[in-house]
Scaffold this active site. Sequence first.
Site, PDB file in Angstrom:
ATOM      1  N   ASP A  30      92.230   7.801-100.704  1.00 35.13           N
ATOM      2  CA  ASP A  30      92.705   6.480-101.127  1.00 35.13           C
ATOM      3  C   ASP A  30      92.821   5.560 -99.905  1.00 35.13           C
ATOM      4  OD1 ASP A  30      93.773   4.374-102.511  1.00 35.13           O
ATOM      5  OD2 ASP A  30      95.456   5.484-103.360  1.00 35.13           O
ATOM      6  N   ASP A  31      92.099   4.454 -99.912  1.00 33.46           N
ATOM      7  CA  ASP A  31      92.144   3.469 -98.824  1.00 33.46           C
ATOM      8  C   ASP A  31      91.732   4.065 -97.475  1.00 33.46           C
ATOM      9  OD1 ASP A  31      93.122   1.817-100.783  1.00 33.46           O
ATOM     10  OD2 ASP A  31      94.997   1.315 -99.767  1.00 33.46           O
ATOM     11  N   CYS A  70      91.276  -0.041-106.144  1.00 34.72           N
ATOM     12  CA  CYS A  70      91.497   1.304-106.689  1.00 34.72           C
ATOM     13  C   CYS A  70      90.983   1.557-108.114  1.00 34.72           C
ATOM     14  CB  CYS A  70      92.988   1.629-106.649  1.00 34.72           C
ATOM     15  SG  CYS A  70      93.719   1.614-105.003  1.00 34.72           S
ATOM     16  N   ARG A  74      87.631   3.930-109.375  1.00 38.62           N
ATOM     17  CA  ARG A  74      87.795   5.223-110.040  1.00 38.62           C
ATOM     18  C   ARG A  74      87.089   5.247-111.395  1.00 38.62           C
ATOM     19  NH1 ARG A  74      92.138   7.627-107.011  1.00 38.62           N
ATOM     20  NH2 ARG A  74      92.538   6.116-105.350  1.00 38.62           N
ATOM     21  N   LYS A 124      96.176  11.103-107.869  1.00 42.01           N
ATOM     22  CA  LYS A 124      96.293   9.730-108.365  1.00 42.01           C
ATOM     23  C   LYS A 124      95.253   9.426-109.439  1.00 42.01           C
ATOM     24  CE  LYS A 124      95.861   4.951-106.701  1.00 42.01           C
ATOM     25  NZ  LYS A 124      95.750   4.103-105.505  1.00 42.01           N
ATOM     26  N   HIS A 126      95.359   6.254-111.827  1.00 45.50           N
ATOM     27  CA  HIS A 126      95.211   4.797-111.734  1.00 45.50           C
ATOM     28  C   HIS A 126      94.213   4.214-112.732  1.00 45.50           C
ATOM     29  CE1 HIS A 126      96.096   1.363-108.663  1.00 45.50           C
ATOM     30  NE2 HIS A 126      96.483   1.099-109.910  1.00 45.50           N
ATOM     31  N   SER A 151      99.286   3.959-107.928  1.00 42.26           N
ATOM     32  CA  SER A 151      99.622   3.993-106.505  1.00 42.26           C
ATOM     33  C   SER A 151     101.116   4.248-106.322  1.00 42.26           C
ATOM     34  CB  SER A 151      99.243   2.664-105.832  1.00 42.26           C
ATOM     35  OG  SER A 151      97.854   2.437-105.937  1.00 42.26           O
ATOM     36  N   HIS A 259      96.912   5.645 -98.875  1.00 42.78           N
ATOM     37  CA  HIS A 259      97.441   4.391 -99.406  1.00 42.78           C
ATOM     38  C   HIS A 259      98.837   4.127 -98.850  1.00 42.78           C
ATOM     39  CE1 HIS A 259      98.704   1.365-102.358  1.00 42.78           C
ATOM     40  NE2 HIS A 259      97.442   1.275-102.752  1.00 42.78           N
ATOM     41  N   ASP A 311      88.039   5.732-102.255  1.00 42.86           N
ATOM     42  CA  ASP A 311      87.921   4.757-103.348  1.00 42.86           C
ATOM     43  C   ASP A 311      87.544   3.363-102.871  1.00 42.86           C
ATOM     44  OD1 ASP A 311      90.396   4.197-102.164  1.00 42.86           O
ATOM     45  OD2 ASP A 311      91.408   3.804-104.071  1.00 42.86           O
ATOM     46  N   ASN A 312      87.858   3.037-101.619  1.00 41.79           N
ATOM     47  CA  ASN A 312      87.506   1.724-101.056  1.00 41.79           C
ATOM     48  C   ASN A 312      87.831   1.750 -99.575  1.00 41.79           C
ATOM     49  OD1 ASN A 312      90.215   0.966-103.089  1.00 41.79           O
ATOM     50  ND2 ASN A 312      90.482   0.864-100.868  1.00 41.79           N
ATOM     51  N   LYS A 332      89.497  -3.311 -97.351  1.00 43.34           N
ATOM     52  CA  LYS A 332      89.841  -3.254 -98.771  1.00 43.34           C
ATOM     53  C   LYS A 332      89.922  -4.643 -99.398  1.00 43.34           C
ATOM     54  CE  LYS A 332      93.536  -1.585-101.848  1.00 43.34           C
ATOM     55  NZ  LYS A 332      94.792  -0.797-101.915  1.00 43.34           N
TER      56      LYS A 332
END
Length: 545
Positions: A30-31, A70, A74, A124, A126, A151, A259, A311-312, A332
Amino acid sequence: MTRPVSASILLLCAAAASAAKPNFVVFYADDLGYGDLGCYGHPMSDTPNVDKLASEGMKFANMYTSSPVCSPSRAGLLTGRYQTRSGVWPGVFVQYSQYGLPSNETTFASLLKTQGYQTAMVGKWHLGVGMNWEYIPTKHGFDSWTGIPYSHDMPDPNLCFYSPEGTPGLPCFPGTNPEPMHTTTPIYDEDMKMYRLTGQDSVQIPLFNGTADSMQIMQQPANLTTLDDWYNDAAVGFVKSAAKSGKPFLLYYAFQHTHHPDYAGRMFWNTTQRGMFGDSIKALDWSLGNVLDAVKESGVEDNTLVFFSSDNGPSLVRLQRGGNAGLLRCGKGTTWEGGQRVPGIIKWPGHVAAGVLTREVASTMDLFATMLQIVGVAPPSDRVYDSVDMSSFLFSADGKAAEGAAVRDYYFYLDKNIQGPENLNAIRWREWKVHYRTTGSHCPDDYFVPTCRGNYSSGILATPLLFNLHHDDGEHVPLDITQPMYKYIVDHITQLKVDFLASPGLFGPSQIHGTDLMSQPCCHASCKQGSDPTKLPQCCRTNPY
């Protein structure tokens, strides 16, 4: 050229039917930025297990997510479709969203279940919860789920770090000073909180655990200082149990790390030279290593395909406690390269060459088509897919597709808050990228690169920007599109834009617009009797802190 997903899959159905079905382990950070891992060049990140995975598999130079934020990213990963098709637009789901990923969307988990796979998700989600939990992972093809539905800053938690004093934990805000001080990493300031609601509105972060028939909220608020243990035990336990059964399995492990806000338990608090963000990455790497050890010790390593990505891009607004996009511009939330180009690794012993770097363009969406082709199952034929099978280069010795083979040679960058066709911000075709619109995001308003700043937007550009990403990954030197050669490239890419925007079903009904405070997940069903959302924050609790 690209080959439609269904055609690619049907060609190998007969062959796949006679072969042993492989297991799949899908790791999704994540991130995590393009420059955050040791194997992608960061000298201060402690990521030995991810680095080992890269050395034993194929590393991607050009892996893209379907979105720079996010939820839509996904949705793209799981369905093989741009997020707008499934209604996951604009923006992301929050804790009081009414809806989620529609039930008629087909995930790779649901398709693998039809082939006898055991499926589990850890981490996660989301992609929505719903008033009656109708959008959670066990409604989308997963037999079990241990995780947080969004998140872990929705709302911002109170405790993030292991406390050596024996208290429940050390605070996230206004900040915790490391002892001993390893770095000059700044503490979080109050104005860096993003999703805190008033005390009258928001329930605390829930930790779900269970199966479709026995799902429950185990902690509310979730204890971040022990969350890594919950996730690790669930993932390792599933791998061992599934491997022992002899049936093929799918594990989708979506980390909360890295994140905002950083968090770390006893084993990782204050252990790295990269500060609190480094502690967070180290925890991710530890659990990934444990899962891969379980795969090996269970005797199924040679028949397990492992995928790792993010994810990004990194959340630059967090400054030193955010991530790093390496040589790429911004992070992001943007459609500059740093927002959507992410790390990517695939390992499958005996099938994917070890220690190879592929420069072919790929997307996290492409895992969908690749999985299905390997297994020999076709997706529903009543919708458009954006996933492209990666077999042409994934199973080559040098990571290169043969001349004329099916590859992804174009990619579309959709704005994080896309409202319609005008928010198709950029397109990549081979090494060429055209920006029609640029925005900043998730970045301080005084950041040293003005085009990354959260308050920056170009609007629709009168003259599109053209970059050669083979020569200029950082998008520093726009080319003169009045030159005939470059004009041809821009014209060709603009036609791709026209064709893409005309594709059927590009914008499904938005699932993100609807909100209702009573939709927030709650550990006690009785708390929702009477439809008074002001009672939820105090009633929906399993823990006192």
